[in-house]
Design an enzyme around this catalytic site. Structure first.
Site, PDB file in Angstrom:
ATOM      1  N   MET A  38       0.854  -1.189   0.000  1.00  0.00           N
ATOM      2  CA  MET A  38       0.000   0.000   0.000  1.00  0.00           C
ATOM      3  C   MET A  38       0.892   1.242   0.000  1.00  0.00           C
ATOM      4  SD  MET A  38      -3.419  -0.952   2.096  1.00  0.00           S
ATOM      5  CE  MET A  38      -2.780  -0.751   3.736  1.00  0.00           C
ATOM      6  N   GLY A  39       2.118   1.079  -0.454  1.00  0.00           N
ATOM      7  CA  GLY A  39       3.018   2.219  -0.557  1.00  0.00           C
ATOM      8  C   GLY A  39       3.589   2.630   0.785  1.00  0.00           C
ATOM      9  N   HIS A  73       9.079   1.110   3.208  1.00  0.00           N
ATOM     10  CA  HIS A  73      10.215   1.175   4.134  1.00  0.00           C
ATOM     11  C   HIS A  73      11.159   0.025   3.792  1.00  0.00           C
ATOM     12  CE1 HIS A  73       8.151  -2.095   6.188  1.00  0.00           C
ATOM     13  NE2 HIS A  73       7.078  -1.325   6.288  1.00  0.00           N
ATOM     14  N   GLY A  88      11.635  -2.760   5.088  1.00  0.00           N
ATOM     15  CA  GLY A  88      11.013  -4.090   5.108  1.00  0.00           C
ATOM     16  C   GLY A  88      10.449  -4.455   3.731  1.00  0.00           C
ATOM     17  N   HIS A  89       9.756  -3.504   3.102  1.00  0.00           N
ATOM     18  CA  HIS A  89       9.214  -3.757   1.752  1.00  0.00           C
ATOM     19  C   HIS A  89      10.358  -4.030   0.770  1.00  0.00           C
ATOM     20  CE1 HIS A  89       5.795  -1.035   3.209  1.00  0.00           C
ATOM     21  NE2 HIS A  89       5.162  -2.120   2.828  1.00  0.00           N
ATOM     22  N   GLN A 115      -2.646 -11.876   8.460  1.00  0.00           N
ATOM     23  CA  GLN A 115      -2.885 -11.615   7.029  1.00  0.00           C
ATOM     24  C   GLN A 115      -2.276 -12.739   6.183  1.00  0.00           C
ATOM     25  OE1 GLN A 115      -2.729  -7.729   4.824  1.00  0.00           O
ATOM     26  NE2 GLN A 115      -0.641  -8.389   4.390  1.00  0.00           N
ATOM     27  N   SER A 128       7.044  -0.536   9.872  1.00  0.00           N
ATOM     28  CA  SER A 128       5.678  -0.401   9.377  1.00  0.00           C
ATOM     29  C   SER A 128       5.536   0.978   8.759  1.00  0.00           C
ATOM     30  CB  SER A 128       4.708  -0.533  10.562  1.00  0.00           C
ATOM     31  OG  SER A 128       3.445  -0.018  10.220  1.00  0.00           O
TER      32      SER A 128
HETATM   33  O1  PAF Z   1      -0.021  -5.701   3.749  1.00  0.00           O
HETATM   34  C1  PAF Z   1      -0.453  -4.794   3.001  1.00  0.00           C
HETATM   35  O2  PAF Z   1       0.219  -3.808   2.741  1.00  0.00           O
HETATM   36  C2  PAF Z   1      -1.858  -4.925   2.427  1.00  0.00           C
HETATM   37  O3  PAF Z   1      -2.719  -5.509   3.327  1.00  0.00           O
HETATM   38  C3  PAF Z   1      -1.882  -5.655   1.068  1.00  0.00           C
HETATM   39  C4  PAF Z   1      -1.450  -7.094   1.194  1.00  0.00           C
HETATM   40  C5  PAF Z   1      -0.997  -4.926   0.073  1.00  0.00           C
HETATM   41  C6  PAF Z   1      -3.312  -5.657   0.503  1.00  0.00           C
HETATM   42  O4  PAF Z   1      -3.801  -4.362   0.317  1.00  0.00           O
END
Ligand code: PAF
Length: 281
Positions: free
Chosen positions: A30-31, A34, A36-37, A153, A185
């Site tokens: 979701m942009g 950081h 971690g991504h 999730q 986060s």
């Molecule tokens: O973890 C997230 O950032 C969101 O829940 C995801 C998996 C991109 C779905 O919108």
């Protein structure tokens, strides 16, 4: 790095890769990216021929309108970071593109949808399932990468691929932490310096679960942890729960469990932080 905003364009672009048998790795986000991504992107790059990242702040997974509006957005910075990391393709659709319909499919996510995040954020996981399912159908990845910070999730997405007969391989990646232990986060950017520094208490508290187990004090852990965090008036714990790592059933007794996960959600002002720690018994 290519940036695509619409479904028809990304479909025809990726068909070229799929037809030549190239492996697609996918990191949905979701942009407000950081480190971690970017770690997920790097893992995907090692394991696939092409790495696709999506950036879409998904309205259907926010049960709180204010949380959706305040969710950090920083597209320019995100694109710079992704390009420097060597991402191949960014999919950045708008809301109309992703949600042309008014009614949404409901997924049978079972009991794992009802506890913890599901209990406190009604509808959240349906929203996650809807968007991840749509994104998987568009990107058609071989492998998709998710961080273990969003432990529940991950369980939901693993169930989603089973109930939709999807062939996407779900890869869970370790939690990346700040130097003070706080789980990385996008929401951390909304904390003040004092809040950020103090938020180290979340991980330092849940980390003590293993000591409680060793000292035969498992049953005392939850109330101790709750008091320990809430004693700092910057924080209010929404829930702390210990669940079986596989089926997310609440654990009250350690017998018959191979692995447990302690999950926590804490409010720091308006900012909601989650974290977890897994212990193999
Ligand atoms: O973890 C997230 O950032 C969101 O829940 C995801 C998996 C991109 C779905 O919108």
């Amino acid at each position: 790095m290519k940036v695509i905003n619409n479904i028809s364009e990304i479909t025809s672009y990726l068909n070229g890769f799929i037809s030549t048998g190239k492996k697609i790795g996918f990191v949905p986000t979701m942009g407000a990216l950081h480190f971690g991504h970017l770690t997920l992107v790097n893992i995907s790059k090692e394991q696939n021929d092409i790495t696709v990242v999506s950036i879409f702040v998904n309205p259907t997974q926010f049960n709180d309108k204010q949380d959706f509006e305040k969710y950090p957005r920083n597209t320019e910075e995100d694109l710079k970071k992704l390009s420097e990391t060597g991402c191949d393709l960014v999919f950045m659709p708008n809301e109309k593109e992703m949600y042309p319909e008014k009614e949404f499919k409901k997924f049978n996510l079972g009991k794992i949808e009802e506890v913890m995040e599901g209990r406190f954020r009604p509808g959240h996981f349906q929203g996650v399932a809807i968007i991840v399912n749509k994104l998987f159908e568009i990107v058609k990845p071989n492998n998709a990468y998710f961080g273990q910070k969003d432990f529940q999730q991950l369980a939901i997405i693993k169930r989603l691929v089973i109930i939709t007969n999807s062939t996407v391989n779900i890869i869970s990646c370790p939690i990346i932490r700040e130097s003070n232990g706080l789980a990385m986060s996008s929401r951390n950017s909304r904390l003040s310096k004092t809040e950020f520094d103090n938020a180290s208490i979340i991980y330092s508290t849940i980390k003590q679960l293993s000591d409680f187990i060793e000292n035969n004090k498992f049953s005392e852990f939850k109330s101790w942890a709750l008091n320990n965090i809430n004693a700092n008036n910057l924080f209010k714990t929404e829930y702390i729960e210990i669940v079986d790592s596989k089926n997310l059933e609440i654990v009250t007794n350690l017998k018959n469990h191979e692995s447990i996960t302690c999950c926590i959600a804490v409010f720091c002002g308006q900012v909601r932080l989650i974290d977890n720690i897994q212990i193999n018994l």
